[in-house]
Design a protein around this motif. Structure first.
Motif, PDB file in Angstrom:
ATOM      1  N   ALA A 194       0.831  -1.205   0.000  1.00 15.92           N
ATOM      2  CA  ALA A 194       0.000   0.000   0.000  1.00 15.92           C
ATOM      3  C   ALA A 194       0.864   1.253   0.000  1.00 15.92           C
ATOM      4  CB  ALA A 194      -0.928  -0.002   1.214  1.00 15.92           C
ATOM      5  N   ALA A 195       1.902   1.241   0.826  1.00 18.98           N
ATOM      6  CA  ALA A 195       2.770   2.419   0.927  1.00 18.98           C
ATOM      7  C   ALA A 195       3.517   2.671  -0.378  1.00 18.98           C
ATOM      8  CB  ALA A 195       3.754   2.227   2.085  1.00 18.98           C
ATOM      9  N   ILE A 196       4.052   1.610  -0.975  1.00 15.47           N
ATOM     10  CA  ILE A 196       4.786   1.761  -2.229  1.00 15.47           C
ATOM     11  C   ILE A 196       3.861   2.231  -3.346  1.00 15.47           C
ATOM     12  CG2 ILE A 196       6.060   0.519  -4.025  1.00 15.47           C
ATOM     13  CD1 ILE A 196       7.183  -1.267  -1.789  1.00 15.47           C
ATOM     14  N   VAL A 241      -4.222  -1.667  -4.404  1.00 14.67           N
ATOM     15  CA  VAL A 241      -5.475  -0.966  -4.716  1.00 14.67           C
ATOM     16  C   VAL A 241      -5.671   0.222  -3.783  1.00 14.67           C
ATOM     17  CG1 VAL A 241      -8.001  -1.170  -4.745  1.00 14.67           C
ATOM     18  CG2 VAL A 241      -6.590  -3.001  -5.700  1.00 14.67           C
ATOM     19  N   VAL A 242      -5.365   0.049  -2.500  1.00 20.40           N
ATOM     20  CA  VAL A 242      -5.499   1.150  -1.547  1.00 20.40           C
ATOM     21  C   VAL A 242      -4.622   2.332  -1.967  1.00 20.40           C
ATOM     22  CG1 VAL A 242      -4.870   1.872   0.796  1.00 20.40           C
ATOM     23  CG2 VAL A 242      -6.259  -0.179   0.453  1.00 20.40           C
ATOM     24  N   GLY A 243      -3.405   2.051  -2.413  1.00 17.99           N
ATOM     25  CA  GLY A 243      -2.531   3.137  -2.874  1.00 17.99           C
ATOM     26  C   GLY A 243      -3.125   3.894  -4.044  1.00 17.99           C
ATOM     27  N   PHE A 244      -3.692   3.168  -5.017  1.00 24.27           N
ATOM     28  CA  PHE A 244      -4.330   3.818  -6.171  1.00 24.27           C
ATOM     29  C   PHE A 244      -5.530   4.658  -5.722  1.00 24.27           C
ATOM     30  CE2 PHE A 244      -2.826  -0.123  -8.644  1.00 24.27           C
ATOM     31  CZ  PHE A 244      -1.616   0.483  -8.968  1.00 24.27           C
ATOM     32  N   ALA A 245      -6.361   4.056  -4.848  1.00 25.04           N
ATOM     33  CA  ALA A 245      -7.577   4.750  -4.406  1.00 25.04           C
ATOM     34  C   ALA A 245      -7.245   6.001  -3.608  1.00 25.04           C
ATOM     35  CB  ALA A 245      -8.439   3.801  -3.573  1.00 25.04           C
ATOM     36  N   ALA A 246      -6.200   5.928  -2.780  1.00 26.69           N
ATOM     37  CA  ALA A 246      -5.807   7.098  -1.985  1.00 26.69           C
ATOM     38  C   ALA A 246      -5.374   8.247  -2.891  1.00 26.69           C
ATOM     39  CB  ALA A 246      -4.691   6.716  -1.018  1.00 26.69           C
ATOM     40  N   GLU A 280     -12.580   5.815 -12.745  1.00 26.09           N
ATOM     41  CA  GLU A 280     -11.171   6.184 -12.804  1.00 26.09           C
ATOM     42  C   GLU A 280     -10.303   5.156 -12.079  1.00 26.09           C
ATOM     43  OE1 GLU A 280      -8.280  10.037 -11.850  1.00 26.09           O
ATOM     44  OE2 GLU A 280     -10.460  10.276 -12.016  1.00 26.09           O
ATOM     45  N   LEU A 281     -10.785   4.659 -10.940  1.00 28.47           N
ATOM     46  CA  LEU A 281     -10.031   3.632 -10.218  1.00 28.47           C
ATOM     47  C   LEU A 281      -9.901   2.367 -11.061  1.00 28.47           C
ATOM     48  CD1 LEU A 281      -8.659   2.431  -7.694  1.00 28.47           C
ATOM     49  CD2 LEU A 281     -10.950   1.840  -6.843  1.00 28.47           C
ATOM     50  N   MET A 282     -11.002   1.930 -11.656  1.00 27.61           N
ATOM     51  CA  MET A 282     -10.956   0.698 -12.447  1.00 27.61           C
ATOM     52  C   MET A 282     -10.105   0.885 -13.705  1.00 27.61           C
ATOM     53  SD  MET A 282     -12.600  -0.950 -10.270  1.00 27.61           S
ATOM     54  CE  MET A 282     -12.664  -2.584 -11.017  1.00 27.61           C
ATOM     55  N   THR A 283     -10.070   2.102 -14.224  1.00 30.67           N
ATOM     56  CA  THR A 283      -9.203   2.373 -15.373  1.00 30.67           C
ATOM     57  C   THR A 283      -7.736   2.218 -14.999  1.00 30.67           C
ATOM     58  OG1 THR A 283     -10.833   3.877 -16.363  1.00 30.67           O
ATOM     59  CG2 THR A 283      -8.545   4.097 -17.087  1.00 30.67           C
ATOM     60  N   ILE A 284      -7.366   2.714 -13.805  1.00 30.57           N
ATOM     61  CA  ILE A 284      -5.986   2.553 -13.339  1.00 30.57           C
ATOM     62  C   ILE A 284      -5.621   1.072 -13.253  1.00 30.57           C
ATOM     63  CG2 ILE A 284      -4.465   2.828 -11.332  1.00 30.57           C
ATOM     64  CD1 ILE A 284      -5.808   5.482 -10.768  1.00 30.57           C
TER      65      ILE A 284
END
Length: 593
Positions: free
Chosen positions: A198-200, A561-566, A586-590
């Motif tokens: 998540a951090a990375i 996923v948490v990193g992308f969502a944040a 946008e999240l699902m596109t990432i």
């Protein structure tokens, strides 16, 4: 009322001590730990770490430190310890040395398994600089929390938890305002595979990130301290972008309990994290307090497990990757612990009635072949084995597991670990002394003293994943992490239960195979704490579904996923829920790019 009285009584004692001289030493702060190790697993219960002589039956090198006394003279020594295996007396014996001279009392064999202060007698201090040492006498996990030297003749240090916590703060000179450690876009607490990923992930999306871990290594159960191999597939992913960071963390498959700890890649994991320019790593820091405004976390406060220095981390978003759901719990997040009933969830694999049963904790171990015959002592304080029942093995695998509802995995973490040790040492003593033809030239090479937990709190999100979601392969619009592991719910091995009813330490399972399915993003943020994400084994599932989602490669993808969502939440000044409600596309596109 009783607790208020204890605190009042402590305040009176502290005021009286101001006229006296006292020196308080937390053993985890010793400058030279020798062969002793720092154990922080019960920080949530004790409010402190402690030193333990984990020698696997061979006495370890002395731990020592030098302390400055305010004045010469006579002091009363108090030693905070316990007898961890009183049957009727345990093996964890040790002495305190002053300037290399052993004091007469032997600690750790009182027959009492509660932590408390023991009178160590009178000590004469002739020099203001005093060397203090702990001398292990057995190698069998003697432990010491703290030492107090006082000139107050009639003072006994407090044992009640609230009074003891205040007492520690007073004598450690901890201020009400901890050191400010910075403000971050995302504060990730827990440095297992889920938290590290998540951090990375968030860092690479441009967020300023803090990663806080309560041990000196990253990887959690996949570190050299616990040594569990990674499970769950990433090559069957509906979203191929997910799993890339997990692959970076993956050090191959050394198996469970490999005697060579380097096979788990501790140094490489830390190097990957430290290479991230947006990521600040804080090791050896236990987060024990949360600050809030309404349903919004504003800061977390951690304490260094060795120095007791406190630090405050402020942030916009937080991610609970502790496994125990510690941050969510402290913040008042809704959670479950134990099994739901069939009537509540509609799951065929659920329990008939709700209960506190959880999957257990493992302390793996391994032996190695040596050139000459070695011995191992009798262990009357450990579990007892016989020709009729013993575990005939050179090393442990996942089955060595304690918990199963007999213990609370958070409150009883120390008891669980100690029960596992009693099983390991008792069985090994039997093998060495009853099967010399096979085990004479085998020696214990490694025994985990940090427990590998499977299950504790599960924080509730906007969706609670269940058995039907998994087995029917429901594809929700926010289906994100692809999971492949079986529904793998452990239970006490029947034969082990026959011989150790109520004290089981060996597990069985029945794998319910599933097709690849997706875990909805709504399982990865709190239902009632507005800026809290979660990743790992504490996500929003039922107990049954947890049996499949809990493995580490899957947990690592949750972290990604948490990193992308944040990053999306920050971009739009939104919330974890807002990402689902307003920016899901946008999240699902990432995930698909």
């Amino acid at each position: 009322m009783k607790r208020i009285f204890h605190v009042w009584l402590l305040c009176c004692c502290v005021l009286s001590l101001k006229a006296q001289q006292q020196v308080f030493v937390e053993t985890e702060s010793f400058t030279d730990r020798g062969g002793w190790v720092v154990d922080q697993q019960s920080f949530a219960v004790m409010g402190s770490s402690y030193l333990m002589a984990h020698g696997m039956g061979r006495p370890v090198k002395d731990a020592s430190t030098t302390v400055t006394f305010p004045a010469k003279g006579k002091y009363r020594l108090w030693v905070r310890t316990k007898d961890w295996a009183p049957f009727p007396k345990g093996p964890g014996k040790f002495q305190v040395l002053i300037n290399d001279v052993a004091l007469k009392p032997v600690f750790g064999e009182s027959g009492d398994d509660t932590w408390k202060w023991y009178d160590g007698g009178e000590v004469t201090v002739n020099n203001e600089q005093v060397k203090i040492s702990l001398k292990d006498l057995t190698g069998f996990n003697g432990r010491c929390d703290a030492l107090l030297f006082t000139t107050a003749a009639k003072f006994t240090p407090p044992n009640e938890s609230a009074a003891l916590a205040a007492f520690r703060r007073q004598l450690l000179h901890l201020t009400e305002k901890p050191k400010e450690a910075g403000n971050y876009d995302l504060v990730v607490v827990g440095g297992g595979i889920a938290g590290t990923c998540a951090a990375i992930s968030a860092s690479r999306m441009g967020l300023k990130v803090a990663l806080i871990q309560d041990r000196p290594v990253l990887g959690g159960n996949n570190s050299s301290e616990v040594r569990v191999h990674l499970r769950g597939e990433i090559d069957k992913n509906y979203y191929p972008k997910l799993g890339r960071i997990v692959r970076e963390m993956d050090n191959g498959d050394p198996g469970n309990g490999n005697p060579d700890g380097s096979e788990y890649g501790d140094d490489r994991k830390i190097a990957i994290v430290k290479a991230e320019k947006n990521l600040a790593l804080f090791l050896n820091t236990y987060v024990y307090k949360v600050e809030k405004e309404g349903d919004h976390i504003t800061a977390v406060i951690g304490r260094d497990i060795s120095t007791n220095q406190e630090s405050r981390y402020t942030g916009t978003y937080f991610s609970d990757c502790t496994g125990d759901g510690t941050i969510g719990y402290l913040a008042g997040a809704e959670f479950r612990m134990g099994r739901e009933s069939k009537a509540e969830t509609g799951e065929s694999l659920a329990a008939e009635k709700p209960d506190s049963f959880t999957l257990g904790t493992s302390n793996l171990w391994a032996s190695v072949a040596v050139d000459s015959v070695t011995t191992f002592p009798a262990t009357p304080w450990a579990l007892q084995f016989s020709d009729e029942y013993h575990i005939d093995s050179y090393r442990a695998d996942w089955e060595w597991e304690t918990g199963f509802g007999n213990f609370n995995t958070i409150r009883d973490a120390e008891k669980i670990r100690d029960h596992n040790l009693r099983a390991v040492y008792g069985n090994w003593s039997y093998l060495k002394n009853s099967k010399p033809e096979k085990y004479a030239k085998q020696q214990l090479a490694w025994v985990a003293y940090i427990g590998g937990k499977r299950e504790s709190r599960r924080l509730l999100g906007d969706h609670i994943l269940n058995q039907m979601d998994i087995q029917e392969g429901k594809m929700y619009p926010d289906g994100a992490v692809t999971a492949t592991w079986t529904i793998d719910l452990h239970f006490p091995d029947p034969k082990n239960s026959k011989y150790f009813e109520g004290q089981e330490f060996f597990a069985g399972t029945k794998h319910i195979r599933v097709a690849p399915y997706t875990i909805p993003y709504r399982c990865l943020y709190s239902h009632n704490i507005s800026n809290l994400f979660m990743a790992g084994r504490n996500i929003s599932t039922t107990h049954v579904a947890f049996g499949s989602t809990r493995v580490m490669r899957t947990c690592g993808m949750m972290g990604e996923v948490v990193g992308f969502a944040a990053s999306i939440a920050k971009k739009y000044h939104s919330s974890p829920r807002g990402v689902y409600q307003e920016h899901l596309k946008e999240l699902m596109t990432i995930l698909t790019e």
